[in-house]
Design a protein around this motif. Structure first.
Motif, mmCIF file in Angstrom:
data_model
loop_
_atom_site.group_PDB
_atom_site.id
_atom_site.type_symbol
_atom_site.label_atom_id
_atom_site.label_comp_id
_atom_site.label_asym_id
_atom_site.label_seq_id
_atom_site.Cartn_x
_atom_site.Cartn_y
_atom_site.Cartn_z
ATOM 1 N N ARG A 107 0.819 -1.213 0.000
ATOM 2 C CA ARG A 107 0.000 0.000 0.000
ATOM 3 C C ARG A 107 0.854 1.265 0.000
ATOM 4 N N LEU A 108 2.085 1.148 0.448
ATOM 5 C CA LEU A 108 2.962 2.314 0.482
ATOM 6 C C LEU A 108 3.160 2.918 -0.910
ATOM 7 N N TYR B 9 2.792 4.084 7.965
ATOM 8 C CA TYR B 9 2.413 2.819 7.322
ATOM 9 C C TYR B 9 3.445 1.765 7.680
ATOM 10 N N GLN B 10 3.179 1.107 8.804
ATOM 11 C CA GLN B 10 4.146 0.183 9.394
ATOM 12 C C GLN B 10 3.422 -1.091 9.811
ATOM 13 N N TYR C 169 12.058 1.741 2.375
ATOM 14 C CA TYR C 169 11.233 1.490 3.566
ATOM 15 C C TYR C 169 10.381 0.241 3.383
ATOM 16 N N MET C 170 9.843 0.044 2.194
ATOM 17 C CA MET C 170 9.061 -1.157 1.920
ATOM 18 C C MET C 170 9.922 -2.408 2.065
ATOM 19 N N GLN D 181 11.914 -7.352 4.869
ATOM 20 C CA GLN D 181 13.022 -8.097 5.475
ATOM 21 C C GLN D 181 12.760 -8.365 6.952
ATOM 22 N N ALA D 182 12.260 -7.363 7.665
ATOM 23 C CA ALA D 182 11.972 -7.529 9.087
ATOM 24 C C ALA D 182 10.909 -8.598 9.310
ATOM 25 N N ILE D 183 9.876 -8.594 8.475
ATOM 26 C CA ILE D 183 8.803 -9.584 8.606
ATOM 27 C C ILE D 183 9.292 -10.966 8.217
ATOM 28 N N SER D 184 10.087 -11.046 7.168
ATOM 29 C CA SER D 184 10.561 -12.336 6.678
ATOM 30 C C SER D 184 11.498 -13.012 7.664
#
Length: 555
Positions: free
Chosen positions: A73-74, A320-321, A352-353, A358-361
């Motif tokens: 959505r970003l 948007y986080q 940022y996307m 990467q953080a979620i993965s």
């Protein structure tokens, strides 16, 4: 606009004309202008252009594969800045000024259409045409790739219906704007073909089939292109990627620029040229076009400075986080994003996307300055030379990077999406498997322990023997085999402990009084229970050797 009605005229956004009386005398009585949306104030322009995608706090707790999609959505996030409002005013004036002198109710308009329709070649196509006294002009929008030129222009153009249907007595389709990409080789023939194809796509016509024939010369195609643009009252012609003219064959660039001047001077169709810094040399090469393209000023959009505007953009974006851990925006993070993007909006948003993906993965669910730098280092190799040129401020070096697309998110998307899905599937599978093993293990333990108790084995020894037997259980072994092994273990444990002492009961047994230090065999307890028609389990529980789960919870 009020009373809008859709029309099936192709793939363009078409509405029926709704005429509104104009405040400015120059615009009064002209249906092409009266049918346009109202002129916006600065506040109304901000509200119309702004784009804040929806986000819910609960989305942080969705599974990784869902949050991964939310991050996309970003790409719809758009924060209007001062230069966007200036561009909106320029476009609003350009379109309306271009319609002055092109009133379809006038006699001059009809004469011009008849003359244009009768011409077969481009040589002096408007020699005897009535003079178009309009305020039509043009301007150029120059900026490095990724600065947001095309995105901003398309958002502004979206404020206007692309097609307005005028019914009786006019009976015409008004094309408010037509946007084309300059052919990669800068050829006039390619420009004409793109124009006919786009008009056909919007209106459902067949101009491409009629006029894009190999039998027609480029000059003839240009004349037909001019006629079609005049016939459908094109309000503005936007040519993107104008830097491709620098690759035109001998004389190609000059000829195309001369054609744009003809559109402006003889028909009154405004032209907006959009390109990278490399287009500056093309526009200044032809003096007349350089003068005409300055009608509303040459807008040169440079990279954003590290100032309040940058903070406004990043603060809005940071909202948007989708990481499970909420990361507060710090000066260090703002600085890291600016350093890696060099003020290029497209790059900053995509960094940022990718940092969130990467953080979620990885399951770390956290972003810091180191994450920003790592993502940029791994994924910005293609634009590293351009970013370095921006750091040095060398205009000549910057102009060399005319067609670099900042980041290919699709490639990154394809690389990360399977990783996230597979990791999530494995995690869910392992969790489910562990739960099944736990339930199965508990079930077998209960069966084995109860079987040992029925064999009149001490409960504590039965528990230990059952756990040891299950610990070495093979997949192919049955429960009965585990019970046999547990019984042997319990027997081995009883070699050195043949008797046990009965624990002190809180109340005297209802049966025969015994000395609590007197040795007692479990078999005696079981035999006494049989006399009362009790099972071994019931007899041992009544005597205090077995406690229920509820009893264990009472302290």
């Amino acid at each position: 606009m009020k009373n809008e009605r859709s029309y099936n005229v192709g793939l363009g956004r078409a509405v029926n004309a709704n005429y509104v009386e104009q405040m400015i005398p120059d615009y009064q009585g002209n249906p092409l202008i009266e049918a346009l949306p109202p002129i916006l104030s600065e506040e109304e322009a901000v509200e119309a252009l702004i784009s804040y995608p929806q986000i819910e706090a609960a989305e942080r707790y969705l599974s990784p594969q869902y949050r991964y999609h939310c991050v996309n959505r970003l790409q719809r996030y758009f924060q209007p800045m001062e230069h966007h409002l200036i561009l909106e005013r320029q476009v609003a004036c350009l379109i309306r000024q271009g319609y002055i002198g092109r009133n379809p109710r006038s006699k001059e308009y009809t004469i011009r259409l008849q003359q244009n329709n009768s011409r077969d070649v481009y040589s002096e196509p408007y020699k005897n045409a009535p003079n178009v006294r309009s305020g039509a002009s043009s301007f150029s929008l120059i900026g490095v790739s990724g600065i947001g030129k095309t995105t901003a222009l398309e958002r502004i153009l979206s404020l206007y219906p692309q097609i307005i249907v005028h019914e009786t007595p006019l009976n015409l389709y008004q094309l408010v704007w037509v946007k084309l990409d300059c052919p990669f080789d800068g050829s006039l023939k390619g420009l004409c073909i793109n124009f006919f194809m786009e008009v056909d796509r919007l209106l459902g016509t067949n101009y491409y089939k009629k006029f894009a024939s190999s039998r027609l010369s480029v000059d003839t195609m240009l004349a037909k292109m001019s006629h079609v643009a005049n016939l459908h009252c094109v309000g503005a012609l936007i040519i993107d990627e104008i830097q491709h003219l620098s690759l035109a064959k001998s004389g190609g660039a000059d000829k195309m620029l001369n054609f744009f001047v003809t559109l402006i001077n003889t028909i009154g169709i405004p032209v907006i040229l959009v390109g990278t810094p490399k287009a500056l040399s093309v526009l200044s090469h032809e003096f007349r076009q350089a003068r005409r393209s300055s009608g509303y000023g040459n807008s040169e959009w440079k990279r954003m400075e590290r100032d309040d505007n940058w903070d406004l953009l990043i603060e809005g974006m940071w909202h948007y986080q989708w990481t499970q851990e909420e990361i507060l925006l710090t000066e260090e993070l703002k600085e890291a994003l600016y350093e890696e993007s060099q003020g290029i909006i497209d790059i900053a948003i995509k960094i940022y996307m990718m940092a969130q993906w990467q953080a979620i993965s990885t399951g770390k669910e956290y972003i810091n300055a180191a994450t920003i730098h790592q993502v940029a280092k791994e994924n910005l190799q293609l634009v590293k030379p351009m970013l370095q040129a921006l750091r040095t401020g060398n205009i000549l070096e910057i102009s060399n990077f005319d067609d670099i697309r900042p980041i290919n998110l699709e490639e990154y998307h394809q690389r990360f999406q399977p990783s996230i899905n597979i990791k999530e599937k494995i995690r869910q599978y392992k969790l489910k498997e562990a739960e099944q093993r736990q339930r199965k293990s508990e079930s077998i333990l209960e069966q084995v322990a109860l079987a040992l108790l029925q064999l009149q084995i001490d409960p504590s020894r039965a528990q230990i023997a059952a756990e040891k037997a299950i610990a070495v259980k093979k997949e192919t072994e049955s429960v009965s085999e585990v019970i046999q092994r547990a019984a042997r273990l319990a027997l081995d444990m009883s070699v050195t402990e043949k008797t046990v002492v009965m624990p002190k009961a809180k109340t005297k047994p209802r049966t025969e009084q015994r000395n609590t230090t007197e040795p007692i065999l479990l078999v005696d307890i079981v035999n006494q229970g049989k006399k009362k028609y009790q099972s071994a389990y019931e007899a041992l529980k009544e005597s205090g050797w077995i406690k229920s789960a509820v009893d264990k919870l009472i302290v």
